[in-house]
Motif scaffolding. Sequence first.
Motif: not given
Length: 154
Positions: A106, A145, A102, A30
């Motif tokens: 998430f 995402l 991140t 990512y």
Amino acid sequence: MALSLVRILMSERPTWLAPSKVGHVYDAGYIAGFVDLEVSNRPDLYDVFVNLAESEITIAPLAKEAMAMGKLHKEMGQLIVQSAEDPEKSDSQVIQDIALKTREIFTNLAPFSEVSADGEKRVLNLEALKQKRFPPATENFLYHLAAAEQMLKI
């Protein structure tokens, strides 16, 4: 030495430019760290390019529509700039800050996911995401995402 971060385009196997120059990788492709600024000339390799040395963020032309700025994007951008400008932080610490943010985002995606039919992984429940009525840019961000994390039902 300048360190740049690149979000690799979504694919089954991340595309790497000069793998020997990758500094750090978090979340299975990512975010990838590169010390070779030549990556900035290859927009086919990234959606978002962050040049820490210049405090610049570049969106690849093909990702501009999908990357319309919403609150989450602005928060992430501010975090990147503030972290990169902090003279007390090393490049590795900046990368860790981004990876933590991140993961936080998430985690916020989790309520809109469910266990897949085979019971092996979590997949996005698009209807649950749409029912939340996020602003379009936020919904789009969370959808992409999920795609990057291979959480879409195919």
